[in-house]
Scaffold this active site. Structure first.
Site, mmCIF file in Angstrom:
data_model
loop_
_atom_site.group_PDB
_atom_site.id
_atom_site.type_symbol
_atom_site.label_atom_id
_atom_site.label_comp_id
_atom_site.label_asym_id
_atom_site.label_seq_id
_atom_site.Cartn_x
_atom_site.Cartn_y
_atom_site.Cartn_z
ATOM 1 N N SER A 150 3.338 -0.446 1.325
ATOM 2 C CA SER A 150 4.194 -0.565 0.141
ATOM 3 C C SER A 150 4.919 0.751 -0.041
ATOM 4 O O SER A 150 4.441 1.802 0.431
ATOM 5 C CB SER A 150 3.304 -0.833 -1.086
ATOM 6 O OG SER A 150 3.994 -0.553 -2.284
ATOM 7 N N TYR A 161 -3.818 0.308 -6.894
ATOM 8 C CA TYR A 161 -2.953 -0.312 -5.888
ATOM 9 C C TYR A 161 -2.359 0.768 -4.969
ATOM 10 O O TYR A 161 -2.388 0.646 -3.735
ATOM 11 C CB TYR A 161 -1.835 -1.096 -6.592
ATOM 12 C CG TYR A 161 -0.891 -1.822 -5.657
ATOM 13 C CD1 TYR A 161 -1.231 -3.068 -5.132
ATOM 14 C CD2 TYR A 161 0.342 -1.278 -5.311
ATOM 15 C CE1 TYR A 161 -0.364 -3.742 -4.283
ATOM 16 C CE2 TYR A 161 1.212 -1.944 -4.467
ATOM 17 C CZ TYR A 161 0.851 -3.179 -3.957
ATOM 18 O OH TYR A 161 1.713 -3.840 -3.120
ATOM 19 N N LYS A 165 -2.726 1.371 -0.903
ATOM 20 C CA LYS A 165 -1.583 1.338 0.012
ATOM 21 C C LYS A 165 -1.388 2.674 0.746
ATOM 22 O O LYS A 165 -0.970 2.695 1.906
ATOM 23 C CB LYS A 165 -0.316 0.917 -0.743
ATOM 24 C CG LYS A 165 -0.379 -0.530 -1.266
ATOM 25 C CD LYS A 165 -0.544 -1.537 -0.137
ATOM 26 C CE LYS A 165 -0.503 -2.975 -0.620
ATOM 27 N NZ LYS A 165 -0.587 -3.951 0.478
HETATM 28 N N1 LIG Z 1 6.145 -8.058 -3.854
HETATM 29 C C1 LIG Z 1 6.357 -6.771 -3.740
HETATM 30 O O1 LIG Z 1 7.247 -6.200 -4.383
HETATM 31 C C2 LIG Z 1 5.516 -5.951 -2.786
HETATM 32 C C3 LIG Z 1 5.881 -4.619 -2.573
HETATM 33 C C4 LIG Z 1 5.129 -3.864 -1.685
HETATM 34 C C5 LIG Z 1 4.068 -4.430 -1.007
HETATM 35 N N2 LIG Z 1 3.728 -5.732 -1.235
HETATM 36 C C6 LIG Z 1 2.616 -6.284 -0.476
HETATM 37 O O2 LIG Z 1 3.038 -7.439 0.228
HETATM 38 C C7 LIG Z 1 1.913 -8.232 0.574
HETATM 39 C C8 LIG Z 1 2.209 -9.691 0.277
HETATM 40 O O3 LIG Z 1 2.223 -9.890 -1.127
HETATM 41 P P1 LIG Z 1 3.362 -10.708 -1.871
HETATM 42 O O4 LIG Z 1 4.192 -9.703 -2.595
HETATM 43 O O5 LIG Z 1 4.020 -11.656 -0.953
HETATM 44 O O6 LIG Z 1 2.487 -11.444 -3.016
HETATM 45 P P2 LIG Z 1 2.019 -12.988 -3.177
HETATM 46 O O7 LIG Z 1 1.019 -12.974 -4.296
HETATM 47 O O8 LIG Z 1 3.217 -13.864 -3.337
HETATM 48 O O9 LIG Z 1 1.296 -13.318 -1.805
HETATM 49 C C9 LIG Z 1 0.048 -12.734 -1.479
HETATM 50 C C10 LIG Z 1 -0.848 -13.798 -0.847
HETATM 51 O O10 LIG Z 1 -2.113 -13.174 -0.514
HETATM 52 C C11 LIG Z 1 -3.142 -14.105 -0.818
HETATM 53 N N3 LIG Z 1 -4.432 -13.432 -1.025
HETATM 54 C C12 LIG Z 1 -4.877 -12.749 -2.116
HETATM 55 N N4 LIG Z 1 -6.139 -12.346 -1.930
HETATM 56 C C13 LIG Z 1 -6.506 -12.769 -0.692
HETATM 57 C C14 LIG Z 1 -7.698 -12.668 0.060
HETATM 58 N N5 LIG Z 1 -8.784 -12.040 -0.433
HETATM 59 N N6 LIG Z 1 -7.729 -13.217 1.306
HETATM 60 C C15 LIG Z 1 -6.638 -13.869 1.802
HETATM 61 N N7 LIG Z 1 -5.494 -14.015 1.115
HETATM 62 C C16 LIG Z 1 -5.421 -13.474 -0.110
HETATM 63 C C17 LIG Z 1 -2.659 -14.789 -2.086
HETATM 64 O O11 LIG Z 1 -3.337 -16.030 -2.302
HETATM 65 C C18 LIG Z 1 -1.169 -14.958 -1.786
HETATM 66 O O12 LIG Z 1 -0.915 -16.199 -1.142
HETATM 67 C C19 LIG Z 1 0.732 -7.628 -0.197
HETATM 68 O O13 LIG Z 1 -0.049 -6.828 0.674
HETATM 69 C C20 LIG Z 1 1.408 -6.774 -1.244
HETATM 70 O O14 LIG Z 1 0.575 -5.720 -1.687
HETATM 71 C C21 LIG Z 1 4.425 -6.498 -2.112
#
Ligand SMILES: NC(=O)c1ccc[n+]([C@@H]2O[C@H](COP(=O)([O-])OP(=O)(O)OC[C@H]3O[C@@H](n4cnc5c(N)ncnc54)[C@H](O)[C@@H]3O)[C@@H](O)[C@H]2O)c1
Length: 280
Positions: A150, A161, A165
């Site tokens: 992230s 968080y 990261k």
């Molecule tokens: N959305 C943002 O702005 C952003 C920015 C930086 C990093 N991220 C990272 O991107 C990645 C994807 O997240 P997203 O933003 O698409 O969110 P999201 O919530 O839409 O998708 C995340 C998915 O992970 C699944 N999940 C949660 N806990 C789990 C577990 N213990 N085992 C297996 N699956 C699990 C959830 O059910 C969900 O389907 C994450 O690592 C998040 O930290 C997101």
């Protein structure tokens, strides 16, 4: 040393964690559209089933494996199911993540708050590499691993968080250098998303009962903050755009994969604060 580049197309088997929503789902759709076979892993069974149904109904090759990435045995079972079905794995997306504890200052976070946040965001990636890297090494064929960090990994830490990261970034740097030192044909990228329109701030929906404080999902302060952050994400980059960036990064074997330049000033500020030994 040149690492052979892994293309994504027919014959590629890609395992994606957190594939039922947000970026993981966008990766699954994009890789499947390129002709890859996709293994979707997620802890949320209903959403996972719907995602797999959507892909197979469109004629793609996809399976779903309910997986809690914080559980190393579940990640082992994910690998076993993948090998059983496809006989190989070429791309691993360690993408599952949660927003984690946002309910107060860091000193108030309980062991359960730490256990949930680091269990998914950091240990999920640890389990992914511990299980899959030996398989990829034994195959000896070109492969690629993408760990999702992230922008919060590159700026000043603010919460659990960010702690998770920063750790994923450091872990991925170590992984990449150690694979290079072994001359392994395995590319590594760290995905560094900015603000992406996903369900990240609804992550508490999947918080296991055993890791809740007194049975509560979150505090009311945490609920307000999550609603604010969710509204901010909704204005962010569509996850489909990130999927395109990632596909290109794998094909060109790029390591640091930042989705945009919006956080550059904050990244530069932190780096300057360090180098100028700036007082707190
Ligand atoms: N959305 C943002 O702005 C952003 C920015 C930086 C990093 N991220 C990272 O991107 C990645 C994807 O997240 P997203 O933003 O698409 O969110 P999201 O919530 O839409 O998708 C995340 C998915 O992970 C699944 N999940 C949660 N806990 C789990 C577990 N213990 N085992 C297996 N699956 C699990 C959830 O059910 C969900 O389907 C994450 O690592 C998040 O930290 C997101």
């Amino acid at each position: 040393m040149e690492v052979p580049v892994r293309d994504i197309g027919p014959g590629t088997v890609a395992v994606i964690t957190g594939a039922a929503s947000g970026m993981g789902l966008a990766f699954a759709r994009r890789f499947a559209a390129a002709g890859a076979s996709v293994v979707l892993a997620d802890v949320e069974g209903g959403a996972l089933g719907r995602a797999v149904d959507e892909l197979t109904a469109a004629g793609h090759d996809a399976i779903g494996v309910p997986t809690d990435v914080s559980d190393s045995a579940a990640v082992d079972a994910l690998a076993a199911r993948t090998l059983d079905r496809y006989g190989a794995v070429h791309v691993l997306m360690n993408n599952a993540g949660v927003e984690g504890y946002l309910d107060g200052p860091v000193w108030q976070a309980t062991d359960r708050d730490w256990g949930w946040t680091l269990g998914v965001n950091l240990m999920g990636v640890v389990h992914g590499i511990r299980t899959f890297v030996p398989i990829l090494l034994a195959q000896g064929a070109p492969a690629h691993i993408v760990n999702t960090a992230s922008m919060t990994a590159l700026v000043r830490g603010r919460n659990l968080y960010g702690v998770s990261k920063h750790a994923v970034l450091a872990l991925t740097e170590a992984l990449a250098d150690q694979l290079t030192a072994q001359r392994a044909p395995i590319g590594v990228s760290v995905l560094v998303p900015g603000t992406i329109a996903t369900n990240l701030f609804h992550g508490s929906r999947n918080r296991p009962a055993a890791l809740r404080n007194d049975g509560a999902l979150m505090s009311s302060a945490g609920e307000d903050l999550r609603a604010q952050f969710h509204a901010r994400l909704a204005e962010g980059m569509p996850p489909e755009e990130v999927a395109g960036i990632v596909l290109d990064a794998i094909r060109t074997d790029r390591f640091y994969v930042l989705t945009d330049a919006e956080w550059d000033d904050r990244i530069r500020q932190r780096t300057e604060d360090i180098l100028t030994r700036r007082p707190r």
